[in-house]
Design a protein around this motif. Structure first.
Motif, PDB file in Angstrom:
ATOM      1  N   ALA A   1      10.464 129.220  -7.626  1.00  0.00           N
ATOM      2  CA  ALA A   1      11.647 128.356  -7.562  1.00  0.00           C
ATOM      3  C   ALA A   1      12.544 128.713  -6.378  1.00  0.00           C
ATOM      4  O   ALA A   1      13.174 127.830  -5.785  1.00  0.00           O
ATOM      5  N   ALA A   2      12.585 129.968  -6.006  1.00  0.00           N
ATOM      6  CA  ALA A   2      13.446 130.400  -4.891  1.00  0.00           C
ATOM      7  C   ALA A   2      12.985 129.828  -3.551  1.00  0.00           C
ATOM      8  O   ALA A   2      13.754 129.807  -2.600  1.00  0.00           O
ATOM      9  N   ARG A   3      11.759 129.366  -3.458  1.00  0.00           N
ATOM     10  CA  ARG A   3      11.218 128.843  -2.207  1.00  0.00           C
ATOM     11  C   ARG A   3      11.373 127.331  -2.100  1.00  0.00           C
ATOM     12  O   ARG A   3      10.956 126.734  -1.113  1.00  0.00           O
ATOM     13  N   ILE A   4      11.948 126.688  -3.115  1.00  0.00           N
ATOM     14  CA  ILE A   4      12.019 125.229  -3.176  1.00  0.00           C
ATOM     15  C   ILE A   4      13.423 124.740  -2.855  1.00  0.00           C
ATOM     16  O   ILE A   4      14.406 125.202  -3.431  1.00  0.00           O
ATOM     17  N   ALA A   5      13.499 123.795  -1.931  1.00  0.00           N
ATOM     18  CA  ALA A   5      14.769 123.128  -1.621  1.00  0.00           C
ATOM     19  C   ALA A   5      14.643 121.676  -2.068  1.00  0.00           C
ATOM     20  O   ALA A   5      13.688 120.989  -1.715  1.00  0.00           O
TER      21      ALA A   5
ATOM     22  N   ALA B   1      13.341 114.323  -2.118  1.00  0.00           N
ATOM     23  CA  ALA B   1      12.213 115.115  -1.646  1.00  0.00           C
ATOM     24  C   ALA B   1      12.369 116.554  -2.110  1.00  0.00           C
ATOM     25  O   ALA B   1      13.450 116.979  -2.515  1.00  0.00           O
ATOM     26  N   ALA B   2      11.259 117.287  -2.033  1.00  0.00           N
ATOM     27  CA  ALA B   2      11.274 118.723  -2.314  1.00  0.00           C
ATOM     28  C   ALA B   2      10.490 119.420  -1.216  1.00  0.00           C
ATOM     29  O   ALA B   2       9.373 119.009  -0.883  1.00  0.00           O
TER      30      ALA B   2
ATOM     31  N   LEU C   1       6.295 119.496   2.169  1.00  0.00           N
ATOM     32  CA  LEU C   1       7.366 118.566   1.802  1.00  0.00           C
ATOM     33  C   LEU C   1       6.729 117.401   1.058  1.00  0.00           C
ATOM     34  O   LEU C   1       5.790 116.774   1.549  1.00  0.00           O
ATOM     35  N   VAL C   2       7.233 117.142  -0.142  1.00  0.00           N
ATOM     36  CA  VAL C   2       6.798 116.004  -0.951  1.00  0.00           C
ATOM     37  C   VAL C   2       8.021 115.122  -1.165  1.00  0.00           C
ATOM     38  O   VAL C   2       9.116 115.635  -1.431  1.00  0.00           O
TER      39      VAL C   2
ATOM     40  N   PRO D   1      15.917 120.424  13.358  1.00  0.00           N
ATOM     41  CA  PRO D   1      16.129 121.870  13.241  1.00  0.00           C
ATOM     42  C   PRO D   1      16.529 122.291  11.825  1.00  0.00           C
ATOM     43  O   PRO D   1      16.254 123.418  11.409  1.00  0.00           O
ATOM     44  N   GLU D   2      17.163 121.390  11.103  1.00  0.00           N
ATOM     45  CA  GLU D   2      17.615 121.704   9.742  1.00  0.00           C
ATOM     46  C   GLU D   2      16.454 122.122   8.828  1.00  0.00           C
ATOM     47  O   GLU D   2      16.628 122.928   7.923  1.00  0.00           O
ATOM     48  N   SER D   3      15.264 121.598   9.064  1.00  0.00           N
ATOM     49  CA  SER D   3      14.118 121.905   8.197  1.00  0.00           C
ATOM     50  C   SER D   3      13.621 123.334   8.359  1.00  0.00           C
ATOM     51  O   SER D   3      12.977 123.875   7.467  1.00  0.00           O
TER      52      SER D   3
END
Length: 170
Positions: free
Chosen positions: A57-61, A75-76, A117-118, A150-152
């Motif tokens: 979960a810590a790796r998901i934005a 999106a995730a 990214l989904v 760059p935000e990604s």
């Protein structure tokens, strides 16, 4: 006589087929919505899935992107700690579900060492609207634009597209 019969049969066949061609949207677009006030679980794995294969979960934005037509696209993004040194997969999911339904596949790709990214199309998951071909393309462009920004925090030169079923179009 034979020409008249053929013409009548052709007219009958066209009158039977034409209405089904006009309403193909129901065949192509079978979205699974998430009710208002609810969110993606991002935890729907097949029974017995090993913990090591589940996305941390810590790796998901969780993201809200904006398509050119103004649609909010949900999106995730699952990003490794060293995201910029890895390839990123833009996952265009299939019909009849949403991000949650394809999350186990996203986790498999993540565990192969890529960022992923989904996103959901209009009318799918939490993304508002009605599914249309232009809407699907607009949401795909929004997802790609985000990954190139760059935000990604991912390498824009290492983006790969993965389309499943309906997602093969964008």
């Amino acid at each position: 006589m034979k020409r008249a019969l053929r013409a009548r049969l052709c007219a009958l066949a066209l009158s039977a087929l034409l209405p089904s061609c006009i309403s193909l949207d129901a065949f192509f677009f079978n979205p699974t919505r998430i009710p208002d006030g609810m969110d993606y679980s991002l935890e729907r794995y097949p029974a017995g899935s090993p913990e090591a294969l589940k996305l941390p979960a810590a790796r998901i934005a969780r993201l809200t992107l904006t398509a050119a037509d103004g649609t909010r696209v949900f999106a995730a993004l699952a990003r490794h700690e060293t995201a910029t040194g890895r390839p990123t997969v833009l996952y265009h999911h299939g019909n009849a579900s949403n991000i949650d339904g394809y999350w186990p596949r996203a986790a498999q790709l993540f565990n192969l060492g890529v960022n992923i990214l989904v996103y959901d199309y209009p009318g799918y998951g939490r993304t508002p609207g009605t599914p249309t071909e232009p809407g699907i393309y607009a949401s795909a462009r929004a997802a790609l634009a985000y990954l190139k920004s760059p935000e990604s925090q991912v390498d824009p030169s290492r983006i790969f597209h993965y389309g499943y079923s309906l997602g093969g179009a964008p």
